[in-house]
Design a protein around this motif. Structure first.
Motif, PDB file in Angstrom:
ATOM      1  N   ASN A 140      21.163  36.390  46.752  1.00  0.00           N
ATOM      2  CA  ASN A 140      20.950  35.122  47.279  1.00  0.00           C
ATOM      3  C   ASN A 140      21.641  33.868  47.153  1.00  0.00           C
ATOM      4  OD1 ASN A 140      18.089  35.056  48.334  1.00  0.00           O
ATOM      5  ND2 ASN A 140      17.238  36.050  46.559  1.00  0.00           N
ATOM      6  N   GLY A 141      23.240  34.210  47.101  1.00  0.00           N
ATOM      7  CA  GLY A 141      23.961  33.010  47.216  1.00  0.00           C
ATOM      8  C   GLY A 141      24.392  32.785  45.442  1.00  0.00           C
ATOM      9  N   SER A 142      24.048  33.689  44.695  1.00  0.00           N
ATOM     10  CA  SER A 142      24.722  33.735  43.390  1.00  0.00           C
ATOM     11  C   SER A 142      26.218  33.504  43.583  1.00  0.00           C
ATOM     12  CB  SER A 142      24.137  34.635  42.376  1.00  0.00           C
ATOM     13  OG  SER A 142      22.762  34.700  42.360  1.00  0.00           O
ATOM     14  N   THR A 143      26.834  32.920  42.467  1.00  0.00           N
ATOM     15  CA  THR A 143      28.366  32.634  42.510  1.00  0.00           C
ATOM     16  C   THR A 143      28.995  34.211  42.136  1.00  0.00           C
ATOM     17  OG1 THR A 143      28.244  30.569  42.212  1.00  0.00           O
ATOM     18  CG2 THR A 143      30.229  31.679  41.453  1.00  0.00           C
ATOM     19  N   ILE A 144      29.843  34.755  42.970  1.00  0.00           N
ATOM     20  CA  ILE A 144      30.500  35.962  42.614  1.00  0.00           C
ATOM     21  C   ILE A 144      32.111  35.600  42.351  1.00  0.00           C
ATOM     22  CG2 ILE A 144      31.355  38.021  43.672  1.00  0.00           C
ATOM     23  CD1 ILE A 144      28.585  38.064  43.136  1.00  0.00           C
ATOM     24  N   GLY A 145      32.507  36.230  41.239  1.00  0.00           N
ATOM     25  CA  GLY A 145      33.920  35.985  40.836  1.00  0.00           C
ATOM     26  C   GLY A 145      34.947  36.871  41.369  1.00  0.00           C
ATOM     27  N   VAL A 146      36.112  36.483  41.630  1.00  0.00           N
ATOM     28  CA  VAL A 146      37.225  37.280  42.065  1.00  0.00           C
ATOM     29  C   VAL A 146      38.420  37.247  41.326  1.00  0.00           C
ATOM     30  CG1 VAL A 146      38.800  37.931  43.710  1.00  0.00           C
ATOM     31  CG2 VAL A 146      36.350  37.558  44.469  1.00  0.00           C
ATOM     32  N   MET A 147      39.134  38.243  40.364  1.00  0.00           N
ATOM     33  CA  MET A 147      40.148  38.108  39.638  1.00  0.00           C
ATOM     34  C   MET A 147      41.361  38.547  40.069  1.00  0.00           C
ATOM     35  SD  MET A 147      41.084  36.403  36.760  1.00  0.00           S
ATOM     36  CE  MET A 147      42.704  36.363  35.897  1.00  0.00           C
ATOM     37  N   ILE A 148      42.180  38.021  40.204  1.00  0.00           N
ATOM     38  CA  ILE A 148      43.526  38.691  40.525  1.00  0.00           C
ATOM     39  C   ILE A 148      44.424  38.842  39.579  1.00  0.00           C
ATOM     40  CG2 ILE A 148      45.470  38.358  42.257  1.00  0.00           C
ATOM     41  CD1 ILE A 148      43.712  36.543  44.184  1.00  0.00           C
ATOM     42  N   THR A 149      44.747  39.936  38.978  1.00  0.00           N
ATOM     43  CA  THR A 149      45.664  40.320  38.083  1.00  0.00           C
ATOM     44  C   THR A 149      45.870  42.148  38.004  1.00  0.00           C
ATOM     45  OG1 THR A 149      45.732  40.424  35.506  1.00  0.00           O
ATOM     46  CG2 THR A 149      43.636  40.640  36.494  1.00  0.00           C
ATOM     47  N   ALA A 150      46.807  42.184  37.345  1.00  0.00           N
ATOM     48  CA  ALA A 150      47.105  43.704  36.835  1.00  0.00           C
ATOM     49  C   ALA A 150      47.260  43.929  35.452  1.00  0.00           C
ATOM     50  CB  ALA A 150      48.240  44.270  37.891  1.00  0.00           C
ATOM     51  N   SER A 151      46.737  43.250  34.576  1.00  0.00           N
ATOM     52  CA  SER A 151      46.458  43.374  33.284  1.00  0.00           C
ATOM     53  C   SER A 151      47.841  43.773  32.651  1.00  0.00           C
ATOM     54  CB  SER A 151      45.414  44.360  32.842  1.00  0.00           C
ATOM     55  OG  SER A 151      45.196  44.469  31.725  1.00  0.00           O
ATOM     56  N   HIS A 152      47.756  44.726  32.074  1.00  0.00           N
ATOM     57  CA  HIS A 152      49.082  45.124  31.092  1.00  0.00           C
ATOM     58  C   HIS A 152      50.130  45.976  32.225  1.00  0.00           C
ATOM     59  CE1 HIS A 152      46.384  48.738  31.459  1.00  0.00           C
ATOM     60  NE2 HIS A 152      47.396  49.429  31.406  1.00  0.00           N
ATOM     61  N   ASN A 153      49.943  46.026  33.347  1.00  0.00           N
ATOM     62  CA  ASN A 153      50.821  46.976  34.250  1.00  0.00           C
ATOM     63  C   ASN A 153      52.050  45.826  34.650  1.00  0.00           C
ATOM     64  OD1 ASN A 153      47.986  48.411  35.779  1.00  0.00           O
ATOM     65  ND2 ASN A 153      49.219  49.287  34.386  1.00  0.00           N
ATOM     66  N   PRO A 154      53.029  46.470  35.124  1.00  0.00           N
ATOM     67  CA  PRO A 154      54.365  45.655  35.263  1.00  0.00           C
ATOM     68  C   PRO A 154      54.040  44.443  36.129  1.00  0.00           C
ATOM     69  CG  PRO A 154      54.837  48.302  35.538  1.00  0.00           C
ATOM     70  CD  PRO A 154      52.986  47.857  35.367  1.00  0.00           C
ATOM     71  N   GLU A 155      55.146  43.532  35.955  1.00  0.00           N
ATOM     72  CA  GLU A 155      55.082  42.549  36.780  1.00  0.00           C
ATOM     73  C   GLU A 155      54.914  42.627  38.325  1.00  0.00           C
ATOM     74  OE1 GLU A 155      57.000  39.086  35.004  1.00  0.00           O
ATOM     75  OE2 GLU A 155      58.236  38.860  37.014  1.00  0.00           O
ATOM     76  N   GLU A 156      55.478  43.420  38.885  1.00  0.00           N
ATOM     77  CA  GLU A 156      55.403  43.730  40.419  1.00  0.00           C
ATOM     78  C   GLU A 156      54.333  44.413  40.787  1.00  0.00           C
ATOM     79  OE1 GLU A 156      57.622  45.050  38.073  1.00  0.00           O
ATOM     80  OE2 GLU A 156      57.835  47.200  38.244  1.00  0.00           O
ATOM     81  N   ASP A 157      53.487  44.676  40.002  1.00  0.00           N
ATOM     82  CA  ASP A 157      51.943  45.261  40.523  1.00  0.00           C
ATOM     83  C   ASP A 157      51.189  44.199  40.609  1.00  0.00           C
ATOM     84  OD1 ASP A 157      53.128  47.841  40.383  1.00  0.00           O
ATOM     85  OD2 ASP A 157      51.745  48.497  38.593  1.00  0.00           O
ATOM     86  N   ASN A 158      49.996  44.292  41.229  1.00  0.00           N
ATOM     87  CA  ASN A 158      48.966  43.186  41.085  1.00  0.00           C
ATOM     88  C   ASN A 158      47.816  44.065  41.145  1.00  0.00           C
ATOM     89  OD1 ASN A 158      47.661  40.747  40.700  1.00  0.00           O
ATOM     90  ND2 ASN A 158      49.219  39.886  41.748  1.00  0.00           N
TER      91      ASN A 158
END
Ligand code: 16G
Ligand code: ZN
Length: 532
Positions: free
Chosen positions: A54-72
């Motif tokens: 019903n239009g509630s706000t959904i979140g999107v997070m872009i990250t690869a946490s503890h993984n190497p910098e070239e990952d995402n």
């Protein structure tokens, strides 16, 4: 509006032919180069999820946490700040693997039919990202998907993962009885610092805490939070805060490095008496550590944090005169046997064991009045049920001691991020407890002594043949293997070992613990040989 022509025409082609995408325990995660096409689909999926709710706000997070910098990577956050509902994961996977407009549209049709989604409902999505160099490009791809799906997208910029979870919950609860906080970064800092001040009121400040931020987003955000914190109640020294130099993220530092290598990052000189902790790259995990007088490294991991939180809250509800509130702890098979023993035998709190992955722990913890959940790797939080919150809020003190206990409990409910594990919030929780008790790390550590343990990664030809039961503690397939493991384990004092397929890597993990280091290593090695 939801524009099927645009959705079809603006599709971003797969970067690498034959690459198979899977929405797993941590969302989509891989080398960043193949993720642009996925971000586009995630934009569409987030829009559909919002419409469904019903239009509630959904979140999107872009990250690869503890993984190497070239990952995402990327994951979706549901309206109350929780992980995406599990039944949607297969559809996320389907969308990601569609590589032409028609296939994508039919995958969308399937979701719309399955969940009876009304496409005319407006969609709201907020998004944020960590410090990785690939983020700006991936954000553009996500925006392209949101636009085609006609969703209203709001860019919250650089954030830790738990901050994004916090923001989603705040936005969706704004103006209700259940309002979670001000939906801004500043609102987050104010909430946490005010709660911390109440929790430690009247107690002397502890010595400086050295915080390794893994050269990630935790560094600038912790620095910002400290502007809201009175310096006479907390002293923090930030290390590994280089988010500008390429290649530094999670490199030889951070919570995963410390937990895996059982040592401090080489960039930190640590001597007896020093108090240290490490975040991971998106600041949703934390472990603490120190060295003894004789130079031995001591790790205070997620199990130790859970034990500390459980004893403190159990005693507080007693002091507050509201011990109808029951505390329970949720662990995974990776929890050290000594910690489980301590919780069940010494503290007499109920302990449940669930499969690896935050969503499993979170849901189990919701079953308790106060559910403490931590993975040994340092991801976790404490959940207060609506009833428990209400009991705390309406409790009437008969003595000054009760009054103080109620105030402290109430402060903890504000201090602890109720949506997901949060390194900054968990750090403040631990500091609040230690300050309140005036405990050193050694005193905290005394609760129990970890059994020596070993985690071995075994690369096999097909990890999917390893099927488990009983919260991953036993294998059902390949047939007969568990019996062989059992008969090995029986030969070691305090022996325990289990085997499970990794959810994030193409490998099988073998865990072993036993009474001595030598026995542990021997057991781990022998079980690994059985698997190989
Ligand atoms: C993911 C999980 C983490 C778990 C890890 C296990 C979330 C947000 N993250 O990173 O909780 O400890 O996977 O990895 O659920 P493994 O399956 O490779 O052992
Ligand atoms: Zn993380």
């Amino acid at each position: 509006s939801f524009d099927t022509v645009a959705i079809k025409n603006n599709i971003i082609a797969h970067e690498k032919q034959g690459f198979v995408y899977t929405y797993g325990t941590a969302g989509f995660r891989s080398n960043a180069e193949v993720l642009g096409s996925v971000m586009y689909k995630v934009g569409i999926l987030a829009a559909l999820r919002s419409k469904k709710l019903n239009g509630s706000t959904i979140g999107v997070m872009i990250t690869a946490s503890h993984n190497p910098e070239e990952d995402n990577g990327v994951k979706l956050v549901d309206p109350r700040g929780e992980m995406l509902e599990q039944s949607w994961e297969v559809y996320a996977t389907k969308l990601a693997n569609a590589n032409d407009g028609e296939t994508l549209l039919s995958a969308i049709d399937e979701i719309v039919a399955q969940y009876k989604i009304d496409l005319d409902i407006p969609a709201n999505v907020i998004y944020a990202y960590d410090t990785r160099p690939s983020c700006p490009h991936l954000v553009k791809c996500l925006e392209q998907g949101l636009e085609a799906a006609g969703a209203k997208g709001t860019n919250f910029g650089l954030k830790t993962t738990p901050m994004l979870h916090y923001l989603v919950r705040c936005i969706n609860t704004a103006g209700t009885n259940d309002a979670y906080g001000e939906p801004t970064e500043e609102g987050y800092y104010k909430k946490l610092t005010a709660a911390f001040a109440t929790a430690v009121k009247g107690k002397p400040r502890l010595s400086t805490l050295h915080v390794d931020c893994a050269n990630g987003v935790g560094a600038p955000k912790l620095r910002e939070l400290l502007k809201f914190m009175a310096s006479d109640i907390l002293s923090v020294d930030i290390v590994n805060e280089d988010t500008a130099t390429l290649g530094q993220l999670n490199k030889n530092c951070g919570a995963d490095y410390v937990k895996t290598n059982q040592r401090a990052p080489p960039s930190i000189t640590i001597t007896a008496g020093d108090r240290c902790c490490s975040y991971d790259g998106d600041a949703d995990r934390i472990v603490f550590y120190y060295v003894t007088e004789d130079g031995t490294f001591r790790l205070l991991d997620g199990d130790k944090i859970a034990g500390l939180a459980a004893i403190f809250i159990t005693e507080l509800v007693q002091e507050a005169g509201i011990d109808s509130i029951k505390v329970g702890v949720v662990q995974t098979a990776y929890a050290n046997g000594s910690s489980t023993n301590y919780l069940t035998k010494v503290l007499s709190v109920p302990v449940s064991c669930v499969s690896t992955g935050v969503k499993h722990l979170h849901h189990e913890a919701e079953k308790y009045d106060v559910g403490v959940y931590f993975e040994a790797n340092g991801h976790g939080t404490v959940l207060f049920s609506p009833d428990a919150l209400n009991t705390i809020k309406t409790a009437e003190a008969k003595t000054p001691a009760q009054k103080q206990a109620i105030a402290q409990l109430s402060a903890l409910t504000e201090l602890i991020n109720q949506t997901v594990g949060d390194a900054i919030s968990d750090m403040l929780l631990v500091e609040a407890i230690l300050t309140s008790r005036q405990w050193s790390f050694e005193e905290w550590d005394q609760a129990y002594t970890d059994l020596p343990n070993r985690l071995v990664k075994v690369v096999v030809s097909d990890r999917h043949i390893f099927k488990t039961t009983n919260a991953e503690r036993q294998l059902v397939e390949p047939a007969g293997l568990q019996a062989e493991i059992d008969s090995l384990v029986a030969k070691y004092s305090n022996g325990r070992s289990f085997v499970r397929a990794s959810g994030t890597e193409d490998a099988v993990r073998v865990y072993a613990e036993a009474a001595t280091r030598a026995e542990t290593d021997d057991l781990a090695f022998k079980v690994a040989q059985l698997v190989y």
